[in-house]
Design a protein around this motif. Structure first.
Motif, short mmCIF file in Angstrom:
data_model
loop_
_atom_site.label_atom_id
_atom_site.label_comp_id
_atom_site.label_asym_id
_atom_site.label_seq_id
_atom_site.Cartn_x
_atom_site.Cartn_y
_atom_site.Cartn_z
N GLN A 1 5.53 88.45 66.39
CA GLN A 1 6.67 87.73 65.84
C GLN A 1 7.79 87.76 66.88
O GLN A 1 8.35 88.81 67.15
CB GLN A 1 7.12 88.38 64.53
CG GLN A 1 6.04 88.42 63.46
CD GLN A 1 5.53 87.03 63.10
OE1 GLN A 1 6.32 86.12 62.82
NE2 GLN A 1 4.21 86.86 63.10
N VAL A 2 8.07 86.61 67.44
CA VAL A 2 8.98 86.55 68.58
C VAL A 2 10.15 85.62 68.27
O VAL A 2 9.96 84.49 67.80
CB VAL A 2 8.24 86.02 69.84
CG1 VAL A 2 9.17 86.06 71.05
CG2 VAL A 2 7.00 86.85 70.10
N GLU A 3 11.35 86.11 68.53
CA GLU A 3 12.53 85.27 68.36
C GLU A 3 12.55 84.21 69.46
O GLU A 3 12.18 84.49 70.61
CB GLU A 3 13.80 86.11 68.44
CG GLU A 3 13.92 87.16 67.34
CD GLU A 3 15.17 88.00 67.53
OE1 GLU A 3 16.03 87.61 68.35
OE2 GLU A 3 15.28 89.03 66.84
N PRO A 4 12.97 82.99 69.13
CA PRO A 4 13.07 81.94 70.16
C PRO A 4 13.96 82.39 71.31
O PRO A 4 15.00 83.02 71.10
CB PRO A 4 13.70 80.77 69.40
CG PRO A 4 13.33 81.00 67.97
CD PRO A 4 13.33 82.50 67.78
N LYS B 1 13.01 84.57 73.69
CA LYS B 1 12.61 85.85 74.26
C LYS B 1 11.53 85.69 75.34
O LYS B 1 11.40 86.55 76.21
CB LYS B 1 12.10 86.78 73.16
CG LYS B 1 13.17 87.27 72.20
CD LYS B 1 14.18 88.16 72.92
CE LYS B 1 15.24 88.69 71.98
NZ LYS B 1 14.70 89.60 70.96
N SER C 1 18.39 84.66 78.12
CA SER C 1 17.95 85.34 76.90
C SER C 1 16.54 85.90 76.99
O SER C 1 16.12 86.69 76.14
CB SER C 1 18.03 84.38 75.71
OG SER C 1 17.13 83.28 75.90
N SER C 2 15.79 85.49 78.01
CA SER C 2 14.38 85.87 78.07
C SER C 2 14.19 87.33 78.42
O SER C 2 14.88 87.88 79.28
CB SER C 2 13.64 84.99 79.08
OG SER C 2 14.15 85.21 80.38
N GLN C 3 13.26 87.97 77.74
CA GLN C 3 12.86 89.33 78.06
C GLN C 3 11.52 89.35 78.80
O GLN C 3 11.28 90.23 79.62
CB GLN C 3 12.74 90.16 76.78
CG GLN C 3 14.05 90.41 76.06
CD GLN C 3 13.85 91.24 74.81
OE1 GLN C 3 12.74 91.43 74.34
NE2 GLN C 3 14.95 91.73 74.26
#
Length: 289
Positions: free
Chosen positions: A81-84, A86, A119-121
């Motif tokens: 489950q990934v937030e947009p 990430k 925002s990307s991890q």
């Protein structure tokens, strides 16, 4: 005449079989294309079995070969489950993006490191996306040190030298069999030795693996001459990590169950990665200060 027979056994049950008669002169061969239909609806992550090929002359068996096989569910790895925002993907060939879309995992596309979303991890680099000087650029170390988790799929010219901060050099080797080196690593969850042999179509499993140097890279899958090369490895730097693979995962992501499972494991590992706790220990003789 020679009668050839085959059987496919899964979980102790015969799933398929057949025979064909050949008239072959001594010293010659004949081809036999066999199409196997694997049962659908498999509930287990893995089903093991055997493919048996034998030949008979006047009801006397003159040849027999048994190959161990495994049927692996390609969707066995949980969908994260990934937030947009990430996950960012730089993928000029498109296989990684297509796989993520099929699994319903949100990501942001980019076409360079300069366009990498703040925002990307997790950053995924698709197969054969990197070329030229960027394959040795220390910017990869800087990204990992800042906390990024980077996944780099198979490249014609892999990351090396200052990109990894090690002396590892890419080779020109191409191979069809590799070996698990760190079986407890989460990226290798559900992967067994039989999965790292002769992948589909051309049987090629890896290209251009990196030579081990022992300076900071954790080799997960080893291969080739004296097992001195890494086909899948991890370089932990600062708060982040960099996973690199020269297995043909990008090229065969759409058609190979093991490639899919490895990719999904790598993504889940990257998303949940936390830097290991480190302790500094000093051993010194009394009054040595």
């Amino acid at each position: 005449p020679v009668t050839a027979r085959y059987s496919l056994i899964l979980n102790g049950k015969k799933i398929a079989g057949g025979s064909k008669e050949f008239s072959i002169q001594p010293g010659f061969t004949a081809d036999w294309d066999i199409t196997l239909e694997i049962p659908t609806g498999q509930q287990e992550d893995r089903v093991t079995g055997e493919f048996i090929l034998s030949s008979f002359v006047q009801d006397t068996e003159v040849f027999r070969e048994v190959k161990k096989i495994a049927v692996v569910r390609p969707d066995a790895v949980p969908v994260p489950q990934v937030e947009p925002g990430k996950i960012a993907v730089w993928d000029t060939q498109g296989a990684a993006k297509q796989h993520l879309q099929q699994r319903g995992i949100a990501f942001l596309p980019c076409d360079s490191l300069e366009s990498l979303p703040d925002s990307s991890q997790v950053l995924i680099i698709g197969a054969d996306t990197l070329h030229g000087r960027i394959t040795t650029d220390p910017v990869w170390q800087e990204l990992a040190r800042s906390g990024k988790r980077i996944i780099v799929l198979d490249q014609a010219l892999p990351l090396h030298y200052q990109a990894l901060g090690t002396g590892m050099e890419p080779s020109g080797y191409v191979g069809r069999i590799a070996h698990i080196e760190n079986p407890a690593h989460p990226v290798l969850l559900g992967i067994e030795a039989i999965d790292l042999s002769t992948w589909n179509n051309d049987h090629v499993l890896y290209r251009n693996p990196l030579e081990k140097t022992g300076d900071g890279v954790l080799s997960l899958i080893q291969c080739d001459d004296k097992l001195a090369y890494t086909a899948l490895g991890e370089r932990r730097i600062g708060q982040g990590t960099l996973l690199f693979s020269q297995l043909l995962m990008g090229e065969k992501l759409g058609s190979n169950a093991t490639a899919k499972r490895l990719f999904d494991n790598m993504l889940n590992y990257a998303l949940s990665y936390t830097p290991p706790d480190k302790q500094t220990v000093l051993a010194a003789a009394p009054n040595s200060a």
